[in-house]
Design a protein around this motif. Structure first.
Motif, PDB file in Angstrom:
ATOM      1  N   MET A  36      52.338  64.040 -14.565  1.00 43.84           N
ATOM      2  CA  MET A  36      51.309  63.127 -15.062  1.00 43.84           C
ATOM      3  C   MET A  36      50.510  62.553 -13.893  1.00 43.84           C
ATOM      4  N   LEU A  37      49.235  62.274 -14.151  1.00 46.38           N
ATOM      5  CA  LEU A  37      48.375  61.701 -13.124  1.00 46.38           C
ATOM      6  C   LEU A  37      48.895  60.350 -12.655  1.00 46.38           C
ATOM      7  N   HIS A  38      48.594  60.041 -11.396  1.00 46.15           N
ATOM      8  CA  HIS A  38      48.853  58.682 -10.917  1.00 46.15           C
ATOM      9  C   HIS A  38      47.800  57.761 -11.522  1.00 46.15           C
ATOM     10  N   TYR A  39      48.212  56.589 -11.945  1.00 44.43           N
ATOM     11  CA  TYR A  39      47.264  55.638 -12.541  1.00 44.43           C
ATOM     12  C   TYR A  39      47.660  54.218 -12.190  1.00 44.43           C
ATOM     13  N   LYS A  40      46.719  53.320 -12.370  1.00 45.95           N
ATOM     14  CA  LYS A  40      46.965  51.893 -12.142  1.00 45.95           C
ATOM     15  C   LYS A  40      46.269  51.111 -13.242  1.00 45.95           C
ATOM     16  N   THR A  41      46.932  50.088 -13.762  1.00 44.99           N
ATOM     17  CA  THR A  41      46.341  49.269 -14.819  1.00 44.99           C
ATOM     18  C   THR A  41      46.243  47.812 -14.399  1.00 44.99           C
ATOM     19  N   TYR A  42      45.255  47.154 -14.965  1.00 40.04           N
ATOM     20  CA  TYR A  42      45.098  45.700 -14.849  1.00 40.04           C
ATOM     21  C   TYR A  42      44.938  45.192 -16.280  1.00 40.04           C
ATOM     22  N   GLU A  43      45.856  44.379 -16.732  1.00 35.32           N
ATOM     23  CA  GLU A  43      45.833  43.932 -18.127  1.00 35.32           C
ATOM     24  C   GLU A  43      45.642  42.421 -18.228  1.00 35.32           C
ATOM     25  N   LEU A  44      44.782  42.019 -19.142  1.00 34.29           N
ATOM     26  CA  LEU A  44      44.544  40.606 -19.411  1.00 34.29           C
ATOM     27  C   LEU A  44      45.622  40.060 -20.342  1.00 34.29           C
ATOM     28  N   ALA A  45      45.751  38.737 -20.338  1.00 33.94           N
ATOM     29  CA  ALA A  45      46.719  38.103 -21.234  1.00 33.94           C
ATOM     30  C   ALA A  45      46.299  38.274 -22.690  1.00 33.94           C
ATOM     31  N   ASP A  46      44.986  38.385 -22.913  1.00 35.61           N
ATOM     32  CA  ASP A  46      44.444  38.573 -24.258  1.00 35.61           C
ATOM     33  C   ASP A  46      44.776  39.984 -24.748  1.00 35.61           C
ATOM     34  N   THR A  47      45.643  40.081 -25.708  1.00 33.33           N
ATOM     35  CA  THR A  47      46.082  41.402 -26.203  1.00 33.33           C
ATOM     36  C   THR A  47      44.974  42.137 -26.954  1.00 33.33           C
ATOM     37  N   GLU A  48      43.917  41.418 -27.338  1.00 33.23           N
ATOM     38  CA  GLU A  48      42.809  42.050 -28.054  1.00 33.23           C
ATOM     39  C   GLU A  48      41.698  42.522 -27.117  1.00 33.23           C
ATOM     40  N   ALA A  49      41.857  42.281 -25.834  1.00 34.67           N
ATOM     41  CA  ALA A  49      40.816  42.674 -24.880  1.00 34.67           C
ATOM     42  C   ALA A  49      40.651  44.195 -24.883  1.00 34.67           C
ATOM     43  N   PRO A  50      39.405  44.685 -24.859  1.00 36.02           N
ATOM     44  CA  PRO A  50      39.183  46.137 -24.856  1.00 36.02           C
ATOM     45  C   PRO A  50      39.568  46.763 -23.526  1.00 36.02           C
ATOM     46  N   TRP A  51      39.858  48.051 -23.563  1.00 40.11           N
ATOM     47  CA  TRP A  51      40.185  48.819 -22.369  1.00 40.11           C
ATOM     48  C   TRP A  51      38.944  49.496 -21.806  1.00 40.11           C
ATOM     49  N   VAL A  52      38.879  49.535 -20.487  1.00 37.26           N
ATOM     50  CA  VAL A  52      37.847  50.298 -19.777  1.00 37.26           C
ATOM     51  C   VAL A  52      38.555  51.271 -18.845  1.00 37.26           C
ATOM     52  N   VAL A  53      38.219  52.551 -18.976  1.00 38.95           N
ATOM     53  CA  VAL A  53      38.846  53.602 -18.173  1.00 38.95           C
ATOM     54  C   VAL A  53      37.821  54.125 -17.167  1.00 38.95           C
ATOM     55  N   PHE A  54      38.183  54.084 -15.891  1.00 42.36           N
ATOM     56  CA  PHE A  54      37.299  54.558 -14.829  1.00 42.36           C
ATOM     57  C   PHE A  54      37.703  55.968 -14.402  1.00 42.36           C
ATOM     58  N   VAL A  55      36.719  56.864 -14.316  1.00 42.76           N
ATOM     59  CA  VAL A  55      36.976  58.260 -13.943  1.00 42.76           C
ATOM     60  C   VAL A  55      36.089  58.629 -12.750  1.00 42.76           C
ATOM     61  N   HIS A  56      36.718  58.939 -11.628  1.00 45.25           N
ATOM     62  CA  HIS A  56      35.962  59.269 -10.411  1.00 45.25           C
ATOM     63  C   HIS A  56      35.492  60.722 -10.440  1.00 45.25           C
ATOM     64  N   GLY A  57      34.751  61.107  -9.411  1.00 42.67           N
ATOM     65  CA  GLY A  57      34.219  62.458  -9.333  1.00 42.67           C
ATOM     66  C   GLY A  57      35.041  63.357  -8.431  1.00 42.67           C
ATOM     67  N   ALA A  58      34.588  64.579  -8.256  1.00 47.91           N
ATOM     68  CA  ALA A  58      35.289  65.560  -7.424  1.00 47.91           C
ATOM     69  C   ALA A  58      35.266  65.113  -5.965  1.00 47.91           C
ATOM     70  N   GLY A  59      36.428  65.194  -5.321  1.00 46.49           N
ATOM     71  CA  GLY A  59      36.527  64.810  -3.928  1.00 46.49           C
ATOM     72  C   GLY A  59      36.769  63.328  -3.715  1.00 46.49           C
ATOM     73  N   GLY A  60      36.691  62.537  -4.782  1.00 48.05           N
ATOM     74  CA  GLY A  60      36.916  61.107  -4.654  1.00 48.05           C
ATOM     75  C   GLY A  60      38.332  60.727  -5.061  1.00 48.05           C
ATOM     76  N   SER A  61      38.499  59.491  -5.432  1.00 47.61           N
ATOM     77  CA  SER A  61      39.765  58.994  -5.980  1.00 47.61           C
ATOM     78  C   SER A  61      39.446  57.670  -6.658  1.00 47.61           C
ATOM     79  N   SER A  62      40.438  57.059  -7.265  1.00 46.41           N
ATOM     80  CA  SER A  62      40.200  55.791  -7.958  1.00 46.41           C
ATOM     81  C   SER A  62      39.762  54.690  -6.995  1.00 46.41           C
ATOM     82  N   SER A  63      39.960  54.907  -5.691  1.00 48.29           N
ATOM     83  CA  SER A  63      39.571  53.887  -4.707  1.00 48.29           C
ATOM     84  C   SER A  63      38.059  53.696  -4.634  1.00 48.29           C
ATOM     85  N   ILE A  64      37.283  54.653  -5.164  1.00 49.46           N
ATOM     86  CA  ILE A  64      35.819  54.498  -5.096  1.00 49.46           C
ATOM     87  C   ILE A  64      35.324  53.386  -6.015  1.00 49.46           C
ATOM     88  N   TRP A  65      36.220  52.871  -6.861  1.00 50.31           N
ATOM     89  CA  TRP A  65      35.850  51.786  -7.771  1.00 50.31           C
ATOM     90  C   TRP A  65      36.206  50.406  -7.209  1.00 50.31           C
TER      91      TRP A  65
END
Length: 279
Positions: free
Chosen positions: A1-30
């Motif tokens: 499985m891919l490596h991933y990292k999450t940041y979750e709010l206390a509000d359980t109804e808060a929507p999720w936003v998924v960031f997807v980097h490009g070729a040659g990058g990594s999640s650090s570009i965000w």
């Protein structure tokens, strides 16, 4: 499985936003986005196969060439594990293609899409670059190729920060993995043509740098053909607009997501009320 990292709010109804980097990058570009987005949303960052902290995980899992669907299913696998049924998706460069593919495979799980530096169509210059890359990829060191491509796509002095960020991240990608990703260019033209012809009607915001000379014209065209699609051009910015102008990118993206979340919540409430009224 891919490596991933999450940041979750206390509000359980808060929507999720998924960031997807490009070729040659990594999640650090965000890194210029995280601080602002976690004030409003649950955030999921993924490192694509062969990139960032995922570079050894998939290599152990399988040792063969793969396609865009394989890479897309990697992301969906993470969503399944985290039980994220629906999310907003933000991508940059080739990451926008993967998000568009997610909208094909599991459209009911995509609330909206934000496409930064979107790749909609390959112009003549891009096709020439891809052809040259395929001709010389086995005789020219891959970092020379990547650095050359980065300079062609992001040529100006004010693009230097973005260019160096992606080149430095690409150095962490093994040559064998780079070859696998480069093989994906054979799929690009037919896949992009299909995406252009099919309108998902999913709310989509294109955030493009005004100096993204290779890809902005195609986006200007596509928004005239697809419904629920909008374009906002960010000044003094090139292809990687989330790094060139992070404040502008963040403000525009967050405003769009808040609006979409509000509209979708009202729609859900109206549907719930209608169902209750019928009963």
């Amino acid at each position: 499985m891919l490596h991933y990292k999450t940041y979750e709010l206390a509000d359980t109804e808060a929507p999720w936003v998924v960031f997807v980097h490009g070729a040659g990058g990594s999640s650090s570009i965000w890194f210029l986005q995280i601080k602002e987005f976690i004030k409003h949303f649950n955030v999921l960052l993924v490192d694509l196969r062969g990139h960032g902290k995922s570079k050894n995980i998939i290599a152990v899992k399988e040792d063969h060439n793969y396609n865009f669907e394989d890479i897309t299913l990697d992301i969906i696998e993470v969503l399944d594990k985290l039980r994220i049924q629906k999310a907003h998706f933000i991508g940059i460069s080739l990451g926008t293609i993967l998000i568009r593919n997610i909208s094909e495979l599991v459209p009911d799980r995509v609330s909206s899409m934000i496409m930064g530096g979107a790749i909609i169509r390959l112009n003549i210059r891009a096709k020439v670059l891809v052809t040259l890359g395929n001709m010389f990829k086995r005789v020219v060191p891959y970092m020379w190729l990547y650095s050359f491509f980065a300079w062609i796509i992001m040529p100006r002095e004010r693009h230097k920060k973005s260019r160096l960020l992606f080149v430095n991240e690409a150095k962490k990608v093994a040559q064998k993995e780079f070859m696998r990703w480069f093989r994906l260019t054979y799929e690009l033209t037919p896949l992009l043509k299909y995406f252009e012809e099919k309108d998902t009607a999913i709310p989509t915001l294109y955030l493009m740098g005004e100096e993204d000379h290779m890809f902005l014209p195609a986006v200007e065209y596509i928004i005239t053909k697809h419904t629920n699609s909008w374009l906002q051009v960010i000044g003094n910015s090139g292809h990687v607009c989330n790094v060139d102008q992070p404040k502008e990118f963040n403000e525009r993206a967050i405003a769009f997501l808040k609006k979409m979340s509000s509209v979708q919540q009202r729609t859900f409430e109206m549907e719930e009320y209608a169902a209750y009224a019928v009963v």
